[in-house]
Design a protein around this motif. Structure first.
Motif, PDB file in Angstrom:
ATOM      1  N   GLU A  35      40.068  18.326  66.815  1.00 37.52           N
ATOM      2  CA  GLU A  35      40.692  18.533  65.508  1.00 37.52           C
ATOM      3  C   GLU A  35      40.452  17.313  64.629  1.00 37.52           C
ATOM      4  O   GLU A  35      40.676  16.172  65.036  1.00 37.52           O
ATOM      5  CB  GLU A  35      42.195  18.813  65.706  1.00 37.52           C
ATOM      6  CG  GLU A  35      43.064  18.694  64.472  1.00 37.52           C
ATOM      7  CD  GLU A  35      42.642  19.571  63.295  1.00 37.52           C
ATOM      8  OE1 GLU A  35      42.361  20.763  63.493  1.00 37.52           O
ATOM      9  OE2 GLU A  35      42.583  19.046  62.163  1.00 37.52           O
ATOM     10  N   ALA A  57      53.476  34.515  55.641  1.00 37.40           N
ATOM     11  CA  ALA A  57      54.023  35.724  56.251  1.00 37.40           C
ATOM     12  C   ALA A  57      53.216  36.090  57.490  1.00 37.40           C
ATOM     13  O   ALA A  57      51.998  36.236  57.431  1.00 37.40           O
ATOM     14  CB  ALA A  57      53.970  36.863  55.235  1.00 37.40           C
ATOM     15  N   ARG A 118      54.351  27.332  58.581  1.00 37.05           N
ATOM     16  CA  ARG A 118      52.994  27.318  59.112  1.00 37.05           C
ATOM     17  C   ARG A 118      52.805  26.253  60.191  1.00 37.05           C
ATOM     18  O   ARG A 118      52.221  26.498  61.243  1.00 37.05           O
ATOM     19  CB  ARG A 118      52.060  27.036  57.942  1.00 37.05           C
ATOM     20  CG  ARG A 118      50.670  27.432  58.154  1.00 37.05           C
ATOM     21  CD  ARG A 118      50.022  27.462  56.790  1.00 37.05           C
ATOM     22  NE  ARG A 118      48.609  27.549  56.982  1.00 37.05           N
ATOM     23  CZ  ARG A 118      47.887  26.544  57.376  1.00 37.05           C
ATOM     24  NH1 ARG A 118      48.454  25.373  57.587  1.00 37.05           N
ATOM     25  NH2 ARG A 118      46.606  26.699  57.556  1.00 37.05           N
ATOM     26  N   ASP A 328      39.463  31.666  59.324  1.00 38.79           N
ATOM     27  CA  ASP A 328      38.947  31.367  57.983  1.00 38.79           C
ATOM     28  C   ASP A 328      37.489  30.925  58.024  1.00 38.79           C
ATOM     29  O   ASP A 328      36.757  31.108  57.049  1.00 38.79           O
ATOM     30  CB  ASP A 328      39.783  30.259  57.326  1.00 38.79           C
ATOM     31  CG  ASP A 328      41.007  30.822  56.610  1.00 38.79           C
ATOM     32  OD1 ASP A 328      41.374  31.980  56.891  1.00 38.79           O
ATOM     33  OD2 ASP A 328      41.592  30.114  55.768  1.00 38.79           O
ATOM     34  N   MET A 341      45.818  34.488  58.129  1.00 38.51           N
ATOM     35  CA  MET A 341      46.109  33.995  59.479  1.00 38.51           C
ATOM     36  C   MET A 341      46.250  35.161  60.460  1.00 38.51           C
ATOM     37  O   MET A 341      45.808  35.077  61.607  1.00 38.51           O
ATOM     38  CB  MET A 341      47.391  33.170  59.464  1.00 38.51           C
ATOM     39  CG  MET A 341      47.727  32.590  60.814  1.00 38.51           C
ATOM     40  SD  MET A 341      49.358  31.855  60.859  1.00 38.51           S
ATOM     41  CE  MET A 341      50.400  33.288  60.726  1.00 38.51           C
TER      42      MET A 341
END
Ligand code: FAD
Length: 505
Positions: A35, A57, A118, A328, A341
């Motif tokens: 990452e 959401a 998130r 994505d 997502m």
């Protein structure tokens, strides 16, 4: 002879990459996750994706993908921090100047989507990964190169904790499979393109977004839980404009994360004179200045970034048996269906179900032990699985990309139109009263089912045509109206027959 475990390298520890790492780890792979940013679990760390909305959401597809991750408490842990939103709350002002709210349920059967922090999803997934012996997490590691033929990748590693200003060191990593989940500006995709003939298309829509916040209500000692929210916590709030909109999503602490979506020209006008922001809100989003002070509106507009919205499509997603992109990285979309997502997490479930199916088929033709090394390097089952994944997933990813663009029009203006409301009413009426027809609104198919997105587009177009036919017959023919009315009141079977005549089945 011991068979070496498959080494799976996941690039990007966002929600999609973290879930993919969990799926791979549950299958016994040696998993390494790289990452770019620091570990978001460390206090004071810039949150992962600090440039993106804080809460979003999650709906059936995301939840279903977590359900299939093979971890018993994952869904319960993640859903514990969510707030159900059962519909939209449309805000406006009557001609007489009175503020009104109009609730539109998402689903005739009362199903909800869930507001979630998130970074909360990310944190919980990383905690689980950290506890697994076959997973290694590497933060502050940026992918800079990848060779999918020789299965090698290069990362710039920074030790930001002990030596914050140090020069990065380059490390080389080998892998059997690299999963690229490194977001819209994916480096994995960039390198994959050199190995596979990937079609690629990207578009910035002429809308920017900026974040605002409605603070929680100040609580008195006798106040109930709900009263910390200043507007309904169980709705996604929309202040529609014709070409723009303002939305608010609840957070657990009683606040709402709000987003202004506005064409770039209007943004530029306000940027040249931010003092005008409150009057712009008063004129276009009635009631918001009662919830956010004028000073806060101006401060958020000035401090928070004004970000673009990208929509990208590409195919295929893989190269041979060694590389695949998901989330994505493969199909960033505009956020108006709340599916980015969710679709990315669904990628993970579908990818691994295809990998599992092909691996099982391969096991049925078990090779002699000596052949294992040959198979590990060429992995025909995995190559076949990745090709199947690209073929199966691309039409669905293209479909949700387009649906997301279309939903912007629905959210900012169609929600107010009579035509939209009539269609929604009729579809929900059919769905509740005649479930055997399999009628559902497009929204509920997207948000509350796992049906392929491209199938939804087809079914929904067919449903719209049929609905129009029946509706026209209904309003133009008193005979048809009488049959349908009588049929509904007395004999559903009569209505079924009448509906067949109109081509509904
Ligand atoms: P990201 O979340 O972008 O994660 C990619 C990770 O890769 C990041 O951690 C990044 O640091 C890392 N990375 C990047 N480059 C490298 C590199 N070279 N090396 C190593 N690591 C790298 N979706 C929904 O489902 N529901 C919603 O309600 C919703 N609302 C949204 C609202 C807004 C305003 C926006 C902008 C998006 C919204 N989305 C929503 C979309 C959602 O945020 C994305 O689809 C989702 O975050 C994608 O996850 P991901 O893991 O694929 O990518």
């Amino acid at each position: 002879m011991s068979v070496p475990q498959q080494k799976t390298v996941v690039v990007g520890a966002g929600p999609v990459g973290s879930l993919a790492a969990l799926y791979a780890a549950q299958r016994g792979h040696d998993v390494e996750v790289y990452e770019l940013r620091p570990d978001l679990r460390n206090p004071g760390t810039t949150p992962l994706n600090f440039t993106k909305s804080i809460n979003l959401a999650v709906s059936e597809r995301g939840i279903n993908a977590m359900r299939h991750a093979g971890h018993s408490s994952l869904v319960a842990k993640i859903m514990a921090g969510t707030i159900p939103m059962r519909g939209r709350m449309i805000h406006g002002e009557s001609q007489g100047g009175e503020l009104y709210e109009h609730a539109q349920d998402y689903d005739a059967k009362g199903r909800a989507i869930y507001a979630i922090d998130r970074s909360g999803i990310n944190r919980r997934l990383l905690e689980i990964l950290d506890s697994m012996p076959n997973v290694k997490l590497f933060f502050n590691h940026k992918l800079t190169g990848a060779d999918f033929q020789f299965r090698r990748a290069w990362f710039e590693a920074r030790d930001t904790i002990t030596t914050p200003n140090s020069r990065p060191t380059e490390i080389e990593v080998t892998f059997d499979l690299m999963i690229g989940a490194d977001g819209a500006h994916s480096a994995v995709r960039y390198h994959l393109m050199k190995f596979t003939r990937m079609d690629y298309q990207q578009e910035y829509i002429d809308t920017l977004w900026c974040e605002f916040r409605i603070d929680p209500r100040e609580m008195g000692s006798g106040d109930g839980l709900q009263s910390k929210f200043r507007i309904s916590p169980n709705h996604l709030h929309i202040w529609p404009g014709k070409d723009f909109m303002f939305i608010a999503i609840p957070s657990e602490d009683g606040s709402f994360t709000c987003t202004l979506f506005l064409p770039s020209k209007e943004f530029a006008e306000l940027e040249s004179n931010p003092a005008k922001v409150p009057s712009f809100f008063k004129e276009n989003f009635p009631g918001v200045t009662d919830l956010i002070s004028e000073d806060n509106l101006i401060a958020s507009f000035k401090q928070n970034p004004h970000l673009p919205l990208i929509s990208l499509k590409c195919r295929p997603y893989h190269y041979g048996s060694s590389g695949v992109i998901i989330g994505d990285a493969a199909h960033a979309m505009v956020p108006f269906y709340g599916q980015g997502m969710n679709a990315g997490m669904e990628d993970v479930r579908i990818l691994f179900s295809i990998l599992d199916k092909n691996a099982e088929a391969q096991e049925d033709n078990s090779p002699a032990a000596d052949d294992y090394n040959k198979i590990a390097s060429s992995a025909p089952d995995r190559a076949q699985a990745l090709a199947e994944y690209s073929a199966v997933r691309a039409p669905d990813a293209y479909a949700i990309n387009e649906l997301a663009v279309q939903n912007y029009v629905e959210m900012r203006s169609s929600v107010l139109s009579k035509r939209y409301r009539i269609r929604k009413f009729l579809e929900e009426f059919m769905s509740v009263n005649f479930p055997n027809f399999g009628w559902h609104t497009k929204y509920s198919r997207v948000s509350f089912s796992n049906e392929g997105y491209s199938n939804i587009v087809k079914n929904s177009e067919h449903q719209g045509t049929m609905l129009l036919r029946v509706f026209l017959a209904f309003v133009t023919s008193p005979f048809a109206a009488a049959i349908l009315f009588y049929g509904y009141r007395h004999h559903r079977s009569v209505l079924m027959t009448a509906s067949r005549l109109f081509g509904l089945r």
